[in-house]
Design an enzyme around this catalytic site. Structure first.
Site: not given
Length: 597
Positions: A333-335
């Site tokens: 998720y994300c980074i």
């Protein structure tokens, strides 16, 4: 009979007592305010705003336009002056006639001016129309500056910050709702507002940060982050949580979720009704989640290589051992999705086939289009961050949370400040906003690696990103993959996320575009029936063409993704229980790392 001329003064005494008590409260709060402000630590000038070079370039561009095209400048100014003066004259003429209704108002709708007095009261309507007219003139001027596109976008962004900050809603004397509340409560709302201000300053060591949620309303592990499970492994980088099954059988292939380490993992487990973790468990999967440590100064030398070797690879090996499986499915998720793509490239180079499939939530891997956050990714800011982390060892949570808040300043700064400080209202008991404020630090070396190599130089999608003694390219992500982008994501723009997917080497690719933003588009349970999603099997198309030809589907993307995951998760086996593999249970979920501040 003599007439009783005595006057009942009980109300006067009550008002006087109330006034005296409020004065005492203000005196006490003033002392606390002074003490709180004294704790404020200086913030490097480089992190307070863009360098002066940006403003000098804008000024030079404007002066050049004045010299080379004076007619355009004059025309623009006359148009602004004419509109402003016309509105002033119309207002004056109505007042002279005793007409207290405002002149015609064709200004655009703006949620900041929702109070009826902004439309009906001539004073407040005059302020609103003059502000919006001036804001439009400033924005038009900046938009027409002859500057390099990226610099002009930065100038537009920081100009908008100034314009938004100066909105009449942000000042007591020009906010009708705040003035009404003060009169109704005989000033009590302003005293409560001062109490809220002092509390926020005390909570954040003198920094002006609005508490978005009532912190006393939540406790991780008690009323948020409550899915049943156990910590089954721990090292200096993370705790590994295995969740208790809720079905008699589960798919053989387990699922390991890597959340971002710039916030706590329980965004995926806020409460039972919107917990993605619980929902996936209920579909018959053995679910593991990595709960990252909140680093302090001792983690200064930790880089992305440490997150990959001691984080991703260790977690993958632990899940394989606990479940006795050779392959697992993973989510980033994300980074954590960006780093997952790097980890997958490394596994490819090493001939390691531990990952069966990968899912990416709102993940940027192609940074050629940095989106809205790109205004903070020039050297003026990054140099300042690098200098700060070299001094302190970490990138403090303050800088990251403040950056993301300013991307939505009206919703995450000014509106909450008005509600708390001018209206005297307590912050709401809202779990999502509580999580949003529960941010974490970043190790200094890791922060600079990410900002320089990935965000600024876009190495993963172009020349290759050096990590763990290898050079990894996005094309080396070859496992079956599914990516979810979010339509109004202001952190990881969906079209940039989509472009990254197109550059991956996988032959089996699926892209789903959810409505809403970076968090609400992901935390979107089917029971809500709120946000829909777009699908299109042709990943060869450019982003906007892909969306134009996509099919819109009502409801959450979760069931569609689960159907994709199910086809890659193997046969059903008896449900696994935490610790049944012989691994020691270290603590009940949500563990200990998630509670560190």
């Amino acid at each position: 009979m003599a007439q009783d001329d005595s006057v009942d003064t009980s109300d006067e005494h009550a008002d006087l007592d109330k006034l005296n008590k409020n004065i005492e409260r203000i005196e006490s709060l003033s002392k606390r305010l002074t003490a709180a402000l004294a704790r404020k630590k200086p913030i490097p000038a480089a992190l307070q705003g863009p360098s002066q070079d940006l403003y000098l370039k804008a000024a030079n561009a404007y002066l050049s336009e004045m010299i080379n095209n004076p007619a355009k400048i004059v025309d623009h100014q006359i148009g602004y002056w004419g509109k402003t003066l016309k509105h002033y004259v119309e207002a004056q003429q109505r007042l002279v006639k005793g007409d207290l209704t405002p002149p015609p108002d064709d200004s655009p709708k703006d949620r900041r001016f929702s109070n009826p007095l902004w439309d009906s009261n001539p004073y407040f309507n005059f302020l609103k129309q003059q502000y919006l007219t001036t804001a439009e003139a400033i924005e038009t001027t900046v938009d027409e500056l002859d500057m390099e596109e990226h610099e002009r976008k930065r100038m537009e962004y920081f100009t908008r910050q100034i314009v938004d900050m100066l909105a009449p809603t942000n000042f007591l004397a020009t906010n009708p709702e705040a003035l009404e509340r003060a009169v109704e409560t005989e000033g009590e709302s302003l005293v409560r507002g001062l109490e809220n201000l002092v509390r926020d300053l005390e909570d954040h060591d003198g920094e002006m940060i609005v508490n978005l949620a009532d912190k006393s309303a939540f406790e991780v592990g008690k009323n948020i982050g409550t899915s049943k499970g156990s910590v089954v492994f721990r090292n200096r980088m993370f705790e590994l949580i295995q969740y208790a099954p809720s079905t008699e059988t589960v798919h053989a292939t387990p699922l390991l979720i890597f959340p971002p380490w710039i916030n706590k993992f329980y965004i995926l487990d806020l409460k039972e009704q919107n917990s993605l973790i619980k929902w996936v468990v209920d579909q018959g999967y053995t679910v593991f989640v990595v709960s990252w440590v909140n680093p302090d100064e001792s983690y200064a030398d930790v880089g992305l290589d440490t997150y990959i070797e001691e984080g991703y690879f260790t977690a993958i090996e632990q899940v394989k051992a606990i479940t006795d499986q050779k392959k697992i499915n993973v989510v980033g998720y994300c980074i954590a999705g960006t780093t997952l793509s790097i980890a997958l490239g490394l596994l490819k180079k090493r001939g390691d086939k531990s990952v069966n499939s990968a899912t990416f939530f709102t993940t940027l891997t192609d940074f050629s289009d940095q989106g809205e956050v790109g205004v903070f990714l020039d050297d003026d800011f990054i140099d300042g961050i690098e200098e700060e982390v070299n001094r302190s060892g970490i990138m403090k949570s303050l800088y990251m949370s403040r950056t993301f808040s300013y991307l939505r300043s009206n919703d995450l700064i000014y509106k909450p400040a008005i509600r708390s400080y001018m209206l005297g209202e307590a912050p709401p008991a809202f779990d999502l906003l509580y999580w949003n404020s529960d941010s974490t630090n970043l190790p200094g070396r890791m922060a600079v690696q990410y900002l320089r190599g990935l965000c600024q130089r876009d190495e993963l999608a172009t020349t290759g990103f050096e990590i763990c003694g290898e050079t990894v390219h996005l094309s080396e992500v070859t496992v079956p993959m599914c990516a979810i982008g979010c339509e109004t994501d202001h952190i990881a723009a969906w079209d940039a996320s989509y472009n990254g997917v197109r550059k991956m080497g996988s032959k089996d690719k699926t892209f789903i575009l959810s409505e809403s933003g970076h968090v609400a588009g992901i935390v979107n349970p089917p029971s809500k029936k709120k946000y829909g999603h777009y699908t299109n099997d042709d990943i060869t198309l450019p982003p906007q063409e892909w969306k134009a030809k996509a099919t819109f589907n009502e409801g959450s993307w979760w069931p569609r993704w689960e159907a994709w995951l199910k086809a890659r998760s193997g046969a059903q086996i008896p449900a696994r229980v935490e610790g049944d593999s012989g691994h020691e249970i270290l603590a009940p979920a949500p563990g200990t790392y998630v509670k560190s501040s």
